[in-house]
Design a protein around this motif. Structure first.
Motif: not given
Length: 488
Positions: A135-147, A38-40, A44-52
């Motif tokens: 990620h905590t910004d959607t109705e369904h909880i999901h996890v992103h991976f970058l490998v 969530g660092r794009r 940041i401009a839109d106030g989107v909080v992707k994770t904690q």
């Protein structure tokens, strides 16, 4: 013990999504890294909080410096990479998704622990650096991976084939079952749906911005051609899109490709794509199968229309009969009903179609059922049935309340599960159809537009035939048992 019990309880599979584009340049890598955390700039401009802060981590490197650590690993093994050009695969993306109905049983911390175990099992234990975030910004909880695509130990690329994906789905499904997330796993791995159209990540992003990609433009043209009444063969479809939409089509054996001459690449060549890249429906075999299905439906519609015309013909002398019976009808019916009956049956059917929102141009309407329902109302059977229901309302009210408490939710059950608990079917098909509509939860507003749709009738027939087959088999078994007892 959990993994050992899975063999006894049966395999289950979770939703592991790998339909993402690769990171083939440093710019794409850092963009994916920033998106996950969530660092794009736009986030940041839109106030989107992707994770904690406590919901993301990395194995093998610093979690806040993943991209640079990955590039250092590639340098250590003499692996090439480009800053902007898409040349080598630097990293691969995937995600785990939980069903929204399990939100009450799952916390973000639980999802983090599941993701941590998953990342350790499939990536870090094999020597691949990985970054993951809940990620905590959607109705369904999901996890992103970058490998990372470069092994920290030997520099080998990360393999993500069908076998590995199936094992990931099985492992994630077992994790969900152990945590009681009943909606987040399924019994089958994957059922191929040829009618499903593929959509790349880039196309999905363009849809979000309400822009039309060149592939989506081709799909629109092909859908129009395939649904045109004039097209009956693959050659007809090809000729149609060439004449009306200037679409270039190349057919070589079973391989078909499309190109738009007015959409060109930077080097001036027309943008082209194979049918398989658009989806199974737009391959040569897919188009032929669709046209065959369309022809079957057309023949069925013609048969239904012929039945309706035959039923209408049986009322050709209805006007004379109506005049003869007018005196008797007026004695038995109230004055307002006599006025309603003064119209002809054809006008009455037109009013019925208007009331039920049945369009003559809609080819997906089951006119047989619509006309039978209209005929019942015209002859007064519907009113008589309502009278009987009113008389028995008091005696059945208690039974209805009891049934509501034990009535299963048929919409969430598969066809096989419904067939096993439903009673033996009767010979009255239309009555069985009404019972099907009732137990599937079609209310008045929904059925106003769906009641006479062929899709509803086809689904009902599938269940009806399965019930007849099941009860027929049970009768044979009972007969054999009684026969054996008699012989003894």
């Amino acid at each position: 013990m959990g993994r050992e019990r899975s063999w006894i309880m049966g395999e289950v599979y979770g939703n592991v999504n790998v339909n993402y584009s690769y990171c083939k340049s440093v710019a794409q890598l850092k963009s994916a890294d920033d998106y996950i955390l969530g660092r794009r700039k736009e986030q940041i401009a839109d106030g989107v909080v992707k994770t904690q802060n406590h919901l993301y981590n990395a194995f093998g490197c610093n979690r806040d410096n993943f991209s640079n650590s990955l590039l250092m690993t590639r340098k250590m093994h003499d692996k090439k990479y480009s800053r902007y050009k898409q040349k080598e695969i630097l990293a691969q993306k995937l995600s785990l998704s939980f069903h929204p109905d399990d939100n009450g049983k799952l916390t973000y911390e639980d999802a983090y622990r599941i993701a941590e175990e998953f990342a350790r099992e499939f990536f870090w234990s094999k020597g691949y650096e990985v970054l993951f975030a809940v990620h905590t910004d959607t109705e369904h909880i999901h996890v992103h991976f970058l490998v990372s695509n470069c092994n920290l130990r030997d520099g080998k690329s990360f393999r993500r084939g069908p076998a590995e994906l199936k094992e990931m789905c099985r492992f994630f499904g077992e994790q969900c079952r152990e945590h009681g997330l009943t909606h987040s796993y399924r019994d089958t791995y994957y059922v191929k749906d040829k009618s499903r159209e593929k959509c790349s990540f880039a196309e999905y992003q363009m849809k979000k911005r309400e822009k039309l990609s060149f592939r989506e433009e081709m799909k629109i043209y092909l859908r129009i051609a395939m649904n045109c009444p004039e097209t009956k063969t693959l050659e007809d479809v090809i000729r149609y899109v060439k004449e009306h939409f200037l679409l270039d089509v190349r057919l070589r054996g079973n391989t078909i490709s499309y190109s738009l001459p007015y959409r060109r690449k930077k080097n001036g060549e027309p943008v082209s794509v194979r049918g398989k890249r658009l989806g199974e429906r737009f391959t040569a075999a897919g188009i032929k199968a669709y046209l065959e299905q369309k022809e079957k439906k057309r023949i069925e519609y013609q048969r239904i229309e012929a039945d309706i015309e035959q039923m209408k013909g049986s009322f050709h002398d209805y006007d004379e009969w109506e005049k003869e019976a007018e005196e008797t009808i007026r004695e038995d019916k109230p004055e307002n009903e006599n006025q309603e009956k003064d119209i002809s049956i054809y006008e009455g059917f037109d009013r019925f179609c208007e009331k039920e929102d049945i369009s003559e141009e809609d080819e997906d309407i089951f006119y047989g059922a619509a006309f039978e329902q209209f005929n019942r109302e015209w002859q007064g059977e519907a009113e008589a049935a309502d009278t009987v229901q009113c008389e028995n309302k008091e005696t059945k009210s208690v039974q209805r309340e009891n049934l509501k408490s034990i009535e299963p939710d048929y919409k969430k059950m598969s066809l096989q599960e419904r067939v096993k608990i439903l009673p033996e079917p009767t010979a009255d098909v239309m009555e069985e159809l009404r019972m099907y509509e009732k137990r599937m939860g079609y209310d008045k507003d929904t059925m106003r537009s769906m009641r006479y749709k062929m899709s509803v009738y086809d689904e009902f027939l599938e269940e009806y035939e399965a019930r007849k087959k099941l009860w027929g088999t049970e009768r044979v078994r009972n007969f054999e048992k009684r026969k054996d007892r008699g012989n003894r």
